[in-house]
Motif scaffolding. Structure first.
Motif, mmCIF file in Angstrom:
data_model
loop_
_atom_site.group_PDB
_atom_site.id
_atom_site.type_symbol
_atom_site.label_atom_id
_atom_site.label_comp_id
_atom_site.label_asym_id
_atom_site.label_seq_id
_atom_site.Cartn_x
_atom_site.Cartn_y
_atom_site.Cartn_z
ATOM 1 N N LEU A 58 -59.447 -50.614 29.590
ATOM 2 C CA LEU A 58 -58.715 -51.872 29.675
ATOM 3 C C LEU A 58 -58.248 -52.039 31.114
ATOM 4 O O LEU A 58 -57.521 -51.191 31.647
ATOM 5 C CB LEU A 58 -57.515 -51.878 28.723
ATOM 6 N N VAL A 59 -58.704 -53.111 31.746
ATOM 7 C CA VAL A 59 -58.427 -53.372 33.158
ATOM 8 C C VAL A 59 -57.703 -54.701 33.287
ATOM 9 O O VAL A 59 -58.089 -55.696 32.670
ATOM 10 C CB VAL A 59 -59.736 -53.415 33.977
ATOM 11 N N TYR A 60 -56.628 -54.723 34.090
ATOM 12 C CA TYR A 60 -55.933 -55.961 34.450
ATOM 13 C C TYR A 60 -56.152 -56.210 35.938
ATOM 14 O O TYR A 60 -55.693 -55.431 36.780
ATOM 15 C CB TYR A 60 -54.426 -55.831 34.231
ATOM 16 N N ARG A 61 -56.865 -57.265 36.280
ATOM 17 C CA ARG A 61 -57.007 -57.678 37.683
ATOM 18 C C ARG A 61 -57.372 -56.518 38.617
ATOM 19 O O ARG A 61 -56.808 -56.342 39.700
ATOM 20 C CB ARG A 61 -55.708 -58.305 38.183
ATOM 21 N N GLY A 62 -58.299 -55.672 38.177
ATOM 22 C CA GLY A 62 -58.746 -54.570 39.012
ATOM 23 C C GLY A 62 -57.897 -53.318 38.941
ATOM 24 O O GLY A 62 -58.103 -52.387 39.733
ATOM 25 N N HIS A 63 -56.947 -53.269 38.022
ATOM 26 C CA HIS A 63 -56.067 -52.101 37.864
ATOM 27 C C HIS A 63 -56.171 -51.581 36.436
ATOM 28 O O HIS A 63 -56.279 -52.366 35.484
ATOM 29 C CB HIS A 63 -54.610 -52.483 38.151
ATOM 30 N N TRP A 64 -56.107 -50.260 36.259
ATOM 31 C CA TRP A 64 -56.099 -49.684 34.920
ATOM 32 C C TRP A 64 -54.804 -50.063 34.220
ATOM 33 O O TRP A 64 -53.716 -49.739 34.704
ATOM 34 C CB TRP A 64 -56.234 -48.162 34.970
ATOM 35 N N ALA A 65 -54.912 -50.715 33.080
ATOM 36 C CA ALA A 65 -53.717 -51.170 32.364
ATOM 37 C C ALA A 65 -52.829 -50.001 31.964
ATOM 38 O O ALA A 65 -51.593 -50.098 32.025
ATOM 39 C CB ALA A 65 -54.120 -51.976 31.133
ATOM 40 N N GLU A 66 -53.427 -48.884 31.563
ATOM 41 C CA GLU A 66 -52.603 -47.760 31.107
ATOM 42 C C GLU A 66 -51.809 -47.137 32.249
ATOM 43 O O GLU A 66 -50.708 -46.621 32.030
ATOM 44 C CB GLU A 66 -53.442 -46.711 30.396
ATOM 45 N N GLU A 67 -52.321 -47.189 33.469
ATOM 46 C CA GLU A 67 -51.567 -46.678 34.615
ATOM 47 C C GLU A 67 -50.445 -47.634 34.988
ATOM 48 O O GLU A 67 -49.330 -47.211 35.324
ATOM 49 C CB GLU A 67 -52.507 -46.462 35.808
#
Length: 364
Positions: free
Chosen positions: A26-35
């Motif tokens: 799951l990625v938000y705008r190029g970032h890992w959502a879980e991180e």
């Protein structure tokens, strides 16, 4: 070829999120959502989804300040809330109050200012209505608190525990956006007609209200309640599996491997387990359940889904079941609005075709 429910049909290109069920990503705008969920607050992630990047410290301060000022209900809002039928469900309450705001301030195309007004007011609507239903005086927003902490404060009347704010923030961040789901698609369809943001969000709420989409994780709470203690977990779970009953909170329609949202919530609640027994119970039950599912259903790839840990978090907060989907909505509205913004950028009305299979009239 007709695809019922548009299953497998790609209807748009998007830079907002990637949902990869096969790989569990799951990625938000190029970032890992879980991180992001482990390190960022609600406002930072809302800013990211709406603007495409994280804010500077100065921008974040301004953004949070505006959100805090937009938390307050108007006299008209309070009048509506006080006069709605007592048996009206909370999703319908949110939809009704928001619909009353559909004036000239919410024209097309949609703006960040409109987004902030809608997102900021939803927790206040929920908390005000809930306290009135319980015969309690409403609690006014506290502008010293962040978005999530203030929601819990308005519900309970006292400043919440750090562990509860941290866990709920992670849950809300991880449920902000999840691709072209039913409610997001509804919002984009409405916006594609050049209708206003209030209408798009109200339509999305209508879709979210359906039990096949925004249903509460009450089954998981029932499972954890029936287990009660870690010592009872294996026997209870074995009984369910021996009777070929489903273990609620395991398996997901999209994710064929571990749900990344559940993975992040597991880590966060594990770190906070000393502060709340529900977090500890959920962590212990999950370990036992995964081992038993491997034993009873080898090769089925049944992993923990986000609802499992959502249930533990919402139960730890003592939220009534009726508030589960509304609380989910106060996060997903951010994703709806991000998709509306994207639809506005290169708009074309969404109008799929249907195939007529009814009777034809006689030839004239």
């Amino acid at each position: 070829m007709i695809k019922e429910g548009l299953d497998g049909i790609t209807v748009a290109q998007s830079t907002i999120s990637l949902v990869d069920g096969e790989e569990g990503l799951l990625v938000y705008r190029g970032h890992w959502a879980e991180e992001i969920a482990k390190t960022k607050n609600f406002e930072e992630v809302a800013y990211l989804l709406w603007n495409g990047h994280f804010p500077t410290d100065e921008k974040l301060s301004d953004f949070q300040g505006t959100m805090k000022q937009c938390r307050f209900l108007s006299d008209a809002d309070e009048t509506i809330l006080q006069n709605l039928p007592v048996d009206m469900d909370m999703m319908s309450v949110i939809r009704t109050v928001l619909s009353s705001k559909g004036n000239d301030d919410f024209g097309w195309p949609s703006t960040i200012e409109q987004a902030i007004k809608i997102t900021s007011i939803i927790p206040t609507i929920i908390a005000y209505r809930q306290r009135c239903l319980n015969g309690l005086d409403p609690v006014k927003p506290d502008t010293k608190l962040g978005h999530v902490a203030n929601y819990l404060y308005m519900l309970d009347g006292y400043e919440p525990k750090y562990s509860h704010v941290k866990a709920l923030t992670a849950y809300l961040v991880l449920t902000m956006e999840h691709g072209m789901n039913a409610s997001t698609f509804a919002a984009r369809v409405i916006s594609s007609t050049e209708s206003d943001l209030v209408s798009a969000v109200a339509g999305a709420i209508g879709a979210m209200k359906g039990p096949l989409h925004g249903g509460a994780p009450s089954g998981v709470i029932e499972l954890l309640q029936n287990i009660g203690t870690v010592e009872n977990a294996e026997n209870h779970l074995r009984q369910l599996l021996d009777n070929d009953e489903k273990l609620m909170g395991f398996g997901h329609r999209v994710y064929k491997t571990e749900d990344p949202r559940a993975r992040a919530l597991k880590e966060i609640t594990s770190n906070l387990s000393a502060d709340d027994p529900w977090f500890d119970l959920a962590n212990q039950v999950e370990k036992i359940a995964i081992n038993l599912l491997g034993e009873y259903k080898p090769g089925r790839k049944l992993y923990t889904n986000v609802e499992f840990y959502a249930a533990a978090i919402l139960k730890a907060l003592a939220l009534p079941t009726a508030l589960f989907t509304p609380t989910f909505t106060m996060s997903r509205v951010v994703g709806w609005i991000a998709n509306v913004f994207e639809q506005n950028e290169n708009n074309r009305i969404i109008r799929p075709s249907s195939l007529y299979i009814g009777q034809m009239p006689k030839q004239i």
